[in-house]
Design an enzyme around this catalytic site. Structure first.
Site, PDB file in Angstrom:
ATOM      1  CB  CYS A 124      -1.560   6.832   1.452  1.00 54.02           C
ATOM      2  SG  CYS A 124       0.113   6.427   1.979  1.00 54.02           S
TER       3      CYS A 124
ATOM      4  CD  GLU B 142      -1.782   2.309   1.752  1.00 54.74           C
ATOM      5  OE1 GLU B 142      -1.413   3.225   0.982  1.00 54.74           O
ATOM      6  OE2 GLU B 142      -1.903   2.444   2.974  1.00 54.74           O
TER       7      GLU B 142
END
Length: 455
Positions: free
Chosen positions: A262, A228
């Protein structure tokens, strides 16, 4: 990078830690393997009791754990408390659902009996970032341990006290010794860990370079990874949107975790007909944010985690301006106080060929794009190497369906802020990584999906 606690609000070095040497790492690997040989045979029911206990500890001591997070990486204390509470939620989610998610699945074939069986792999290495120092780890820990795996944590070097606290939580919850261990080591040791036959797979949340490095090391050993990575999430606002709600959410989505997320909204793509009003309201919201000590309840925006992050962010902003972007507010690091403070910043007039239009800003900087219609909005949303999340605002059902279908991302949130939820799979596409965390998909990432055929 030294393994140390440095208060980002003051720059003060509070505590340093000696990295493990090779012999100590070897001992921890031995212990992890010994633990797995026994732990894989323990029932879901027993694992569930321990995981529920971990949730209890998180909830009972959330204020203390939150203070450690705020001290080490600077997130507002109220956000840190919410993070600990979310960790408890993911522990309870997998404690309650792991047995169901990993139950044998009968499949009718020409056999007398055929089915799919899910079995743990062994030692899983987790390489985790500093920005959500508890949540990122627990969303790995809960499914991995409930599946019967054991975990090794290589946490970011600036949050060592968080890393050690998590290990202690798992120990106090009753899990057998060695089922979860923190390794205080530098990034250079990761490749060596992946070359050890006992380490079966790895997961990483972090930067593109870190993900590429782990994937390369794992690929040489033919071991699975879940990555990720970064994101430059679009936040699309179309004419029919509830503008007040969109602006309020946009501010929260950009400033989440001091802008260091993110899945924070980073590129605000607004149709021309409402762009002036959106810009005015967003500017008012940004300028009203209270910047200060993250330990204080009234603080909205704390410091960035390290001096290097603030340096890189400022260089990006200046590069954007040099290539034609305009600063609506903010635009320079704050020099009137100690610590790593950067003000809420809005960049406008960003041309498609401006390099920053393709980049991720890991801090409180918003990029504002004006577009004529939904076609242009989707085109700009997809004009990035990233594909993590996307938020889009409209009351029109046809527009909603197009946005869901055509935006290139691991998740699309309509009229809401992108967030992770234990009940929903989480992850990205393109350079935002691969694989999924959370939900049933997350617990299936690190198991052997075994086909069984009997006649």
């Amino acid at each position: 990078m030294a393994i140390a606690t440095i208060n980002p609000a003051t720059g003060e070095l509070l505590k340093t830690f000696e990295p493990l040497n090779d012999a100590e790492i070897a001992q921890k690997l031995d212990l992890a393997q010994q633990a797995f040989e026994k732990y894989q045979k323990i029932s879901f029911q027993e694992r569930s009791v321990w995981m529920q206990k971990a949730a209890d500890i998180l909830e009972q001591e959330k204020a203390d754990f939150a203070k450690i997070m705020t001290l080490e990486m600077g997130k507002p204390l109220k956000a840190a408390i919410a993070e600990v509470e979310k960790c408890a939620q993911v522990c309870r989610y997998y404690a309650e659902h792991a047995a169901e998610f990993l139950a044998d699945v009968t499949v009718k074939t020409d056999a007398s009996h055929s089915f799919v069986k899910y079995q743990p792999l062994g030692i899983i290495l987790a390489v985790m970032p500093w920005n959500f120092p508890f949540w990122q780890v627990f969303r790995f820990v809960a499914p991995a341990l409930m599946a019967g795996n054991v975990g090794l944590l290589k946490h970011a070097s600036n949050v060592p006290q968080c890393a050690l606290a998590i290990e202690e939580i798992i120990h106090k919850a009753g899990f057998p010794t060695g089922v979860f261990q923190t390794l205080l080591i530098g990034a250079a040791k990761v490749a060596d860990l992946m070359s050890d036959d006992r380490v079966k797979a790895a997961t990483l949340t972090g930067s593109e370079p870190a993900g590429a490095s782990l994937a390369a090391a794992s690929g040489k050993q033919i071991k699975k990874t879940v990555l990720e990575l970064g994101g430059s999430d679009p936040f699309i606002v179309l004419e029919s949107a509830d503008l007040e709600a969109a602006v309020a959410t946009a501010t929260t989505a950009r400033m989440l975790n001091n802008g260091q997320s993110c899945i924070a909204a980073k590129r605000f793509i607004v149709v021309e007909t409402i762009a002036d009003k959106f810009e005015k309201l967003l500017l008012e919201k940004f300028q009203a944010l209270k910047i200060g000590d993250p330990m204080q309840a009234e603080t909205d925006l704390g410091p960035l985690a390290t001096p290097d992050i603030i340096k890189d962010l400022d260089q990006q902003v200046q590069a954007g301006v040099k290539n034609g972007a305009k600063v609506l507010t903010g635009g320079h690091a704050l020099s009137d106080r100690p610590g790593n403070y950067y003000p809420p910043t809005i960049l406008t007039d960003i041309s498609p060929d401006n390099p920053v239009a393709q980049e991720e800003f890991f801090g409180p900087v918003a990029m504002l794009f004006r577009v004529p219609d939904i076609d242009a909005a989707i085109r700009i949303a997809n004009a990035t190497p990233f594909g993590l999340g996307a938020s889009a605002w409209t009351k029109n059902s046809e527009e909603r369906d197009r946005l869901i279908e055509e935006i290139e991302a691991g998740s699309v949130f309509i009229n809401g802020m992108v967030k992770s939820d234990p009940r929903l799979p989480f992850g990205g596409i393109k350079r935002s990584g691969y694989g999924r965390e959370l939900s049933i998909q997350g617990i299936h990432e690190f198991v052997n999906v075994k086909t069984v055929w009997v006649k």
